[in-house]
Design an enzyme around this catalytic site. Structure first.
Site, PDB file in Angstrom:
ATOM      1  CG  HIS A   1      -5.256  41.760  23.723  1.00  0.00           C
ATOM      2  ND1 HIS A   1      -3.906  41.662  23.923  1.00  0.00           N
ATOM      3  CD2 HIS A   1      -5.756  42.371  24.822  1.00  0.00           C
ATOM      4  CE1 HIS A   1      -3.587  42.188  25.091  1.00  0.00           C
ATOM      5  NE2 HIS A   1      -4.688  42.641  25.652  1.00  0.00           N
TER       6      HIS A   1
ATOM      7  CG  ASP B   1      -7.334  45.603  27.193  1.00  0.00           C
ATOM      8  OD1 ASP B   1      -6.604  44.601  27.140  1.00  0.00           O
ATOM      9  OD2 ASP B   1      -6.901  46.748  27.438  1.00  0.00           O
TER      10      ASP B   1
ATOM     11  CG  HIS C   1      -2.667  46.337  24.179  1.00  0.00           C
ATOM     12  ND1 HIS C   1      -4.013  46.589  24.001  1.00  0.00           N
ATOM     13  CD2 HIS C   1      -2.569  45.658  25.340  1.00  0.00           C
ATOM     14  CE1 HIS C   1      -4.690  46.080  25.013  1.00  0.00           C
ATOM     15  NE2 HIS C   1      -3.832  45.503  25.845  1.00  0.00           N
TER      16      HIS C   1
ATOM     17  NE  ARG D   1      -6.796  46.536  31.540  1.00  0.00           N
ATOM     18  CZ  ARG D   1      -7.128  45.436  30.843  1.00  0.00           C
ATOM     19  NH1 ARG D   1      -6.210  44.766  30.163  1.00  0.00           N
ATOM     20  NH2 ARG D   1      -8.368  45.001  30.832  1.00  0.00           N
TER      21      ARG D   1
HETATM   22  C1  SIN Z   1      -2.803  44.193  28.949  1.00  0.00           C
HETATM   23  O1  SIN Z   1      -3.153  43.575  27.962  1.00  0.00           O
HETATM   24  O2  SIN Z   1      -3.544  44.975  29.542  1.00  0.00           O
HETATM   25  C2  SIN Z   1      -1.387  44.021  29.473  1.00  0.00           C
HETATM   26  C3  SIN Z   1      -0.457  44.941  28.779  1.00  0.00           C
HETATM   27  C4  SIN Z   1       0.911  44.894  29.376  1.00  0.00           C
HETATM   28  O3  SIN Z   1       1.130  44.182  30.355  1.00  0.00           O
HETATM   29  O4  SIN Z   1       1.797  45.571  28.847  1.00  0.00           O
END
Ligand code: SIN
Length: 282
Positions: free
Chosen positions: A108, A110, A258, A273
């Protein structure tokens, strides 16, 4: 494919590419301290050049984390997950032995369901399992550029719908959270997105949020998206990041996707985050 990595472009930081197409480790900067304008400009340039940049040994407090994010734009507040008390702009990322489903375990970009999806995300992990818990990143410019010219032209005329409903509602159900009063973002975005800073084109559909291609039959939509998801997930376009406590990954949601690997259950993986607001895809 241009990979702009000329060491002499950077005077205040050291930029060490991890692969030719995506990912670089940044050294020579302390993110716990306020940054000079040239440091910020060089970090921004490194992000544009490498799509995801990694920092080691950065024990940020929540305030320092937010300060670092604000150098790149206003901070985004997540439409589903609440931040810790007094920090609505912080998104906790946490998994342990009670977790039934982690965030981000499908490819995805974000919150791509937002009308103006985030520019970038800065993840600081503090607690890591001894093994596993890596994050994979994929270069969406390279994926687009690897398509045949005919398919590129066809895709350029199309938009697709991205819906938060299916993602957040099912995640909340798994956690026993009653979210009946919430309405989640839903938006239509071009399948081929032009990056507002680099001017390069990349694929902007993902298997987490994108529900269908607009204005084509259900069968055509499923075939196109199925092909694009498989294509975007090719190892050729990827880098895999191995975390350590106090590592940071800063990724550009406009040019990279990612996926978080959940191979460490029942161990703990935990951090925060900060997400930087973006603009309407075109
Ligand atoms: C996310 O999608 O922000 C999580 C990424 C992660 O936990 O590595």
């Amino acid at each position: 494919m241009t990979v702009a990595t000329v060491a002499t472009r950077y005077e205040t930081i050291k930029v060490k590419p991890v692969t030719p197409l995506i990912g670089a480790e940044i050294e020579g900067i302390d993110l716990t301290r306020p940054l000079e304008p040239q440091q910020v400009a060089e970090v921004r340039q490194a992000l544009l050049d490498h799509l995801v940049i990694f920092f080691r040994d950065q024990p940020l407090t929540l305030e320092q984390h937010k300060r670092f994010g604000r150098y790149f734009g206003e901070l985004h507040v997540h439409p589903n997950t609440r931040g810790p008390e007094g920090h609505p702009e912080i998104l906790p990322i946490h998994a342990d032995h009670n977790t039934v489903r982690i965030a981000g375990d499908r490819w995805h970009s974000d919150v791509s369901c937002d009308p103006e999806p985030p520019l970038g995300s800065i993840l600081h992990l503090q607690v890591l399992p001894e093994h596993g818990g890596d994050t994979l990143f994929s270069n969406t410019y390279a994926a687009y550029e690897a398509l045949s010219p005919g398919l590129q032209t066809y895709l350029q005329g199309l938009t697709a719908t991205h819906d938060g409903e299916q993602v957040y509602r099912s995640r909340n159900r798994g956690k026993g959270i009653d979210d009946r009063d919430r309405v989640y973002p839903k938006s239509s975005h071009p399948i081929v997105r032009t990056h507002p800073e680099s001017g390069r084109k990349g694929l902007f559909v993902n298997s987490n949020f994108t529900t269908h291609v607009d204005n084509v039959s259900r069968e055509e939509s499923a075939a196109i998206l199925g092909f694009l998801y498989q294509h975007l997930a090719k190892p050729d376009f990827q880098v895999r990041f191995r975390w350590r406590p106090d590592s940071i990954a800063f990724w550009d949601n406009r040019s990279a996707q990612h996926l978080a690997v959940w191979d460490y259950f029942p161990n703990v993986r935990s951090g925060y985050r900060v997400t930087v607001k973006g603009d309407k895809p075109f």
